[in-house]
Design a protein around this motif. Structure first.
Motif, PDB file in Angstrom:
ATOM      1  N   LYS A  68     105.476 -94.839  30.266  1.00 30.13           N
ATOM      2  CA  LYS A  68     105.952 -96.092  29.698  1.00 30.13           C
ATOM      3  C   LYS A  68     107.194 -96.510  30.474  1.00 30.13           C
ATOM      4  N   THR A  69     107.579 -97.754  30.366  1.00 27.35           N
ATOM      5  CA  THR A  69     108.785 -98.178  31.064  1.00 27.35           C
ATOM      6  C   THR A  69     109.695 -98.984  30.141  1.00 27.35           C
ATOM      7  N   THR A  70     110.999 -98.918  30.427  1.00 24.40           N
ATOM      8  CA  THR A  70     111.937 -99.786  29.725  1.00 24.40           C
ATOM      9  C   THR A  70     111.953-101.130  30.433  1.00 24.40           C
ATOM     10  N   SER A  71     112.521-102.134  29.762  1.00 23.82           N
ATOM     11  CA  SER A  71     112.535-103.459  30.383  1.00 23.82           C
ATOM     12  C   SER A  71     113.433-103.471  31.614  1.00 23.82           C
ATOM     13  N   ARG A  75     111.427 -95.564  34.115  1.00 26.60           N
ATOM     14  CA  ARG A  75     110.072 -95.095  33.897  1.00 26.60           C
ATOM     15  C   ARG A  75     110.120 -93.723  33.255  1.00 26.60           C
TER      16      ARG A  75
ATOM     17  N   GLU B 144     107.121 -93.376  22.221  1.00 26.34           N
ATOM     18  CA  GLU B 144     108.245 -94.308  22.359  1.00 26.34           C
ATOM     19  C   GLU B 144     109.574 -93.565  22.229  1.00 26.34           C
ATOM     20  N   LEU B 147     110.453 -91.978  25.499  1.00 29.86           N
ATOM     21  CA  LEU B 147     111.050 -93.004  26.356  1.00 29.86           C
ATOM     22  C   LEU B 147     112.478 -93.307  25.923  1.00 29.86           C
ATOM     23  N   ARG B 151     115.129 -92.413  28.698  1.00 28.35           N
ATOM     24  CA  ARG B 151     115.479 -93.450  29.664  1.00 28.35           C
ATOM     25  C   ARG B 151     116.367 -94.588  29.177  1.00 28.35           C
ATOM     26  N   ARG B 152     116.806 -94.565  27.910  1.00 26.04           N
ATOM     27  CA  ARG B 152     117.706 -95.636  27.492  1.00 26.04           C
ATOM     28  C   ARG B 152     119.121 -95.099  27.339  1.00 26.04           C
ATOM     29  N   ASP B 233     115.942-103.194  23.563  1.00 25.28           N
ATOM     30  CA  ASP B 233     114.711-103.122  24.353  1.00 25.28           C
ATOM     31  C   ASP B 233     113.532-102.804  23.424  1.00 25.28           C
TER      32      ASP B 233
END
Lengths: 243, 243
Positions: A68-71, A75, B144, B147, B151-152, B233
């Motif tokens: 999945k990717t963040t905006s 990745r 989610e 992620l 990654r956030r 996001d």
DNA sequence: CGTAGGTTTGACTGATCTCAAGTTTGGTGG
DNA sequence: CCACCAAACTTGAGATCAGTCAAACCTACG
């Protein structure tokens, strides 16, 4: 008699047999599922986020991942897959893909109509249970990954990812945990662990310097599995019957 | 006629009705499941890792979470749960718990024998599908979360957690996303996002300073949902029909 | 009103990231 | 069989986000 490993769904059947006891009726039912076989290159997208797939994809050979990717472009790989894995069981009941599925090596896949899998699951309680277990073990693995990226430091995080990969491969009869070839690049390890390539590289060297692993190209050797598990904080209980 | 919200499984039925269309037969079958109702305090363990539960736990009222720990003591919350959630569907087919389930507020739960749920799922294809969807949406939420923690950055990570909580609460008919009370402490937010309490505290202030949220005790106000989603996001697609 | 858990604040530290430049590897075509 | 190229891997130096430690302050509740 037992299924030839060359039969298209041989690996899938062996995987499900680790989860429930299949009778001849179940094995036959699976073997006679309609499918389309395809060979694809590394990096090929099997499913893209947002799509509404009508076929389910089963990995016959090679390796794949979901991501999945963040905006902002970050990745995150959320799972790795090995031959025999059903890659999108979820599209049997959830129409829209919420993540991407991409090969990481060249691979062979079988596309089976989702409706056929649904029919089979409703018609056969043993297969129903096998698929339930498979999906719930998947879920358990995701939970472990949340813990892994959320609470382990880089060294344990990477080691844990390697342990899981080695253990699942071995459980699937694809080799030993002592020495194996990694299909994924350091970039992909970074995307799976929430780190950067640079840090993955340095951390692999540290694991090597400490004698936990040794490497040659993409071959990894884990001489002392007990030590590796300790460094990785790896306990395979979360893989349930799958190991 | 419709189910009274006071009926013990009213909230569960309304939740499943967001996933599939239930007929009177299905509603009756669910309502007549045998169960034991229990009131528990905040912090009460409903399931402990390693246990082999014989009953499945359904949250009738209050809030709960699932969590796992590293051997070094790090704690990671892997999901939050709201009234109507089935807390351990997985023990219907996987014997051993791979994580803990703990209340975060005082709560009322119903214990239903796992064998009864299994029987019902095998007997009724509509309920079978509803439970499949529920389990697979759970899985999507875990992805989610991987992620999110992977990654956030801290600000988006906390904002995303708040968005998900607000959106799921609203979808369940438990209030609006504009203003709601958080049942979890900052420590628990930290454990869910892979951060420390101190940093959660500072980041909440930053979100407040930037006008994304406002707070009073544990009440949160999100005046501009669009802005909040952007900071977080947050795209609710991964919640599927559940929202 | 006393106490425990939750929240807030400050000063300092450190794991991991960023940027940027090599170096090696594996595949491809001549 | 070699030359070349792109991708993967490696290394260094400096920056930063988030962690640690420690103390004070709320605030709910018995």
């Amino acid at each position: 008699m037992s299924i030839s490993p060359d039969a298209p769904f041989g690996r899938v059947i062996r995987k499900l047999e680790r989860l429930v006891q299949l009778g001849p009726a179940e094995r036959d039912a699976i073997q006679s599922l309609p499918f389309k076989r395809t060979d694809v290159l590394p990096g090929h997208y099997l499913v893209r986020e947002g799509q509404v797939p009508v076929d389910c994809c089963i990995l016959l050979n090679g390796y794949a991942c979901r991501h999945k990717t963040t905006s902002s472009g970050g990745r995150q790989i959320v799972s790795f897959h090995i031959p025999g894995d059903i890659l999108d069981l979820q599209h049997v009941v959830l129409p829209r893909a919420d993540h991407n599925v991409q090969t990481i090596s060249s691979a062979t896949v079988a596309w089976v109509p989702a409706a056929e899998i649904k029919r089979l699951a409703l018609a056969n309680p043993v297969i129903n249970e096998a698929l339930w277990r498979d999906a719930l073990i998947d879920s358990s693995i995701f939970r472990e990954w949340v813990l892994n990226v959320g609470r382990r430091d880089a060294k344990a995080r990477i080691a844990h990812m390697l342990c899981e990969f080695a253990a699942r491969r071995q459980a699937a009869g694809l080799g030993s945990t002592e020495r194996f070839e990694l299909p994924m690049s350091q970039q992909q390890i970074a995307d799976a662990t929430g780190l950067t390539t640079v840090h993955v590289n340095r951390t692999l060297f540290e694991l090597e310097r400490e004698g936990v692993i040794s490497r040659d190209k993409r071959h990894v050797e884990i001489a002392n599995w007990r030590l590796m598990c300790q460094v990785a904080d790896f306990d395979p209980a979360y893989l349930h019957a799958a190991v």
